[in-house]
Motif scaffolding. Structure first.
Motif, mmCIF file in Angstrom:
data_model
loop_
_atom_site.group_PDB
_atom_site.id
_atom_site.type_symbol
_atom_site.label_atom_id
_atom_site.label_comp_id
_atom_site.label_asym_id
_atom_site.label_seq_id
_atom_site.Cartn_x
_atom_site.Cartn_y
_atom_site.Cartn_z
ATOM 1 N N LEU A 158 0.841 -1.182 0.000
ATOM 2 C CA LEU A 158 0.000 0.000 0.000
ATOM 3 C C LEU A 158 0.886 1.246 0.000
ATOM 4 O O LEU A 158 1.973 1.234 0.595
ATOM 5 C CB LEU A 158 -0.913 0.000 1.230
ATOM 6 C CG LEU A 158 -1.959 -1.122 1.274
ATOM 7 C CD1 LEU A 158 -2.658 -1.135 2.625
ATOM 8 C CD2 LEU A 158 -2.963 -0.977 0.146
ATOM 9 N N ILE A 200 -2.319 -5.551 3.877
ATOM 10 C CA ILE A 200 -2.671 -5.191 2.498
ATOM 11 C C ILE A 200 -4.182 -5.071 2.322
ATOM 12 O O ILE A 200 -4.658 -4.907 1.195
ATOM 13 C CB ILE A 200 -2.101 -6.216 1.492
ATOM 14 C CG1 ILE A 200 -2.571 -7.641 1.839
ATOM 15 C CG2 ILE A 200 -0.577 -6.139 1.436
ATOM 16 C CD1 ILE A 200 -2.174 -8.690 0.822
ATOM 17 N N GLY A 201 -4.916 -5.144 3.431
ATOM 18 C CA GLY A 201 -6.365 -5.059 3.362
ATOM 19 C C GLY A 201 -7.025 -6.412 3.491
ATOM 20 O O GLY A 201 -6.385 -7.466 3.352
ATOM 21 N N SER A 237 -1.013 -9.379 -2.503
ATOM 22 C CA SER A 237 -0.586 -8.198 -3.259
ATOM 23 C C SER A 237 -0.095 -8.533 -4.663
ATOM 24 O O SER A 237 0.109 -7.643 -5.488
ATOM 25 C CB SER A 237 0.532 -7.471 -2.509
ATOM 26 O OG SER A 237 1.734 -8.220 -2.564
ATOM 27 N N PHE A 295 -6.205 -5.322 -6.560
ATOM 28 C CA PHE A 295 -4.921 -4.796 -6.085
ATOM 29 C C PHE A 295 -3.758 -5.519 -6.764
ATOM 30 O O PHE A 295 -2.824 -4.895 -7.278
ATOM 31 C CB PHE A 295 -4.859 -4.967 -4.566
ATOM 32 C CG PHE A 295 -3.650 -4.382 -3.903
ATOM 33 C CD1 PHE A 295 -3.236 -3.089 -4.165
ATOM 34 C CD2 PHE A 295 -2.930 -5.123 -2.970
ATOM 35 C CE1 PHE A 295 -2.120 -2.546 -3.526
ATOM 36 C CE2 PHE A 295 -1.823 -4.604 -2.325
ATOM 37 C CZ PHE A 295 -1.420 -3.305 -2.604
ATOM 38 N N ASN A 309 -0.967 -4.120 -9.466
ATOM 39 C CA ASN A 309 0.456 -4.173 -9.122
ATOM 40 C C ASN A 309 1.267 -4.912 -10.183
ATOM 41 O O ASN A 309 2.371 -4.480 -10.560
ATOM 42 C CB ASN A 309 0.637 -4.867 -7.770
ATOM 43 C CG ASN A 309 0.078 -4.067 -6.612
ATOM 44 O OD1 ASN A 309 -0.129 -2.852 -6.722
ATOM 45 N ND2 ASN A 309 -0.178 -4.726 -5.494
#
Length: 216
Positions: A39, A54-55, A88, A114, A118
């Motif tokens: 993040l 990372i959530g 991630s 996400f 990435n």
């Protein structure tokens, strides 16, 4: 922040002291930009010896843990790879450096987006992220040379073993707190598997990995 200097220090001060010396693994750690998989508010911590949130209640694993698992599974050129728990996208990217292609399964839609973003930023085009429950594996693309489980499970899923080629390798974090085992499983053929403990650690569970399914 000087990310290249931080990356160098991560490798020399965290990775090598944990006996991760495989040149292919070290090259992957150099080439994949870890700071682009965290993040934005955590970029300054991207190379620290910590798990980073990372959530969705999930975390990015410590660099040395990721590196040790990557070295243990021994990805070869041309390998077909399944990852369980994309997070991630960082481990998928590391696997993709040497493998032919990676299919990565993630149950959280937010993390799917996400990871896809990435991977695109890093121009990695041999990874496909799919939304789903990774405990079932991905039978449509089986069998695989490599299965990497990027989160903890209580026991190894029979579905994963069924999707592993003869000679294939699976790595998973198995057990319960306070100590889990980083286990390498090799498919010897004819329904025979060999399991060995590579190291001990503590990592977050995959979201649906609470019920036992298979034990050696």
């Amino acid at each position: 922040m000087d990310f290249e200097h931080a990356r160098f220090n991560m490798i020399e001060q965290q990775i090598r002291p944990w006996d991760v010396l495989d040149p292919d693994v070290l090259n992957a750690l150099r080439s994949v930009k870890r700071e682009l998989f965290v993040l934005p508010e955590h970029q300054a911590l991207a190379f620290g010896e910590v798990q980073l949130p990372i959530g969705c209640g999930q975390s990015m694993l410590e660099p040395k843990v990721e590196a040790k698992a990557l070295q243990a599974i021994g990805v070869k050129s041309g390998d077909s790879i399944l990852e369980i728990g994309t997070g991630s996208g960082y481990m998928a990217a590391l696997l993709a450096v040497r493998g032919e292609w990676v299919r990565s399964v993630e149950i959280e839609p937010q993390l799917v987006r996400f990871a896809v973003d990435n991977l695109a930023r890093n121009e990695i085009d041999n990874v496909i992220v799919e939304e789903g429950d990774g405990l079932a594996g991905l039978p449509a693309r089986a069998p695989y040379d490599v299965i990497m489980v990027s989160g903890a499970v209580r026991e190894i899923s029979q579905a994963w073993l069924d999707q592993l080629k003869t000679g294939g390798r699976l790595f998973a974090f198995v057990g319960t707190a306070p100590v889990m085992k980083g286990q390498l499983v090799q498919n010897l053929g004819d329904g025979q598997f060999r399991s060995s403990t590579v190291f001990e650690t503590l990592v977050p569970y995959l979201r649906t990995a609470q019920a036992p399914s298979f034990a050696f």
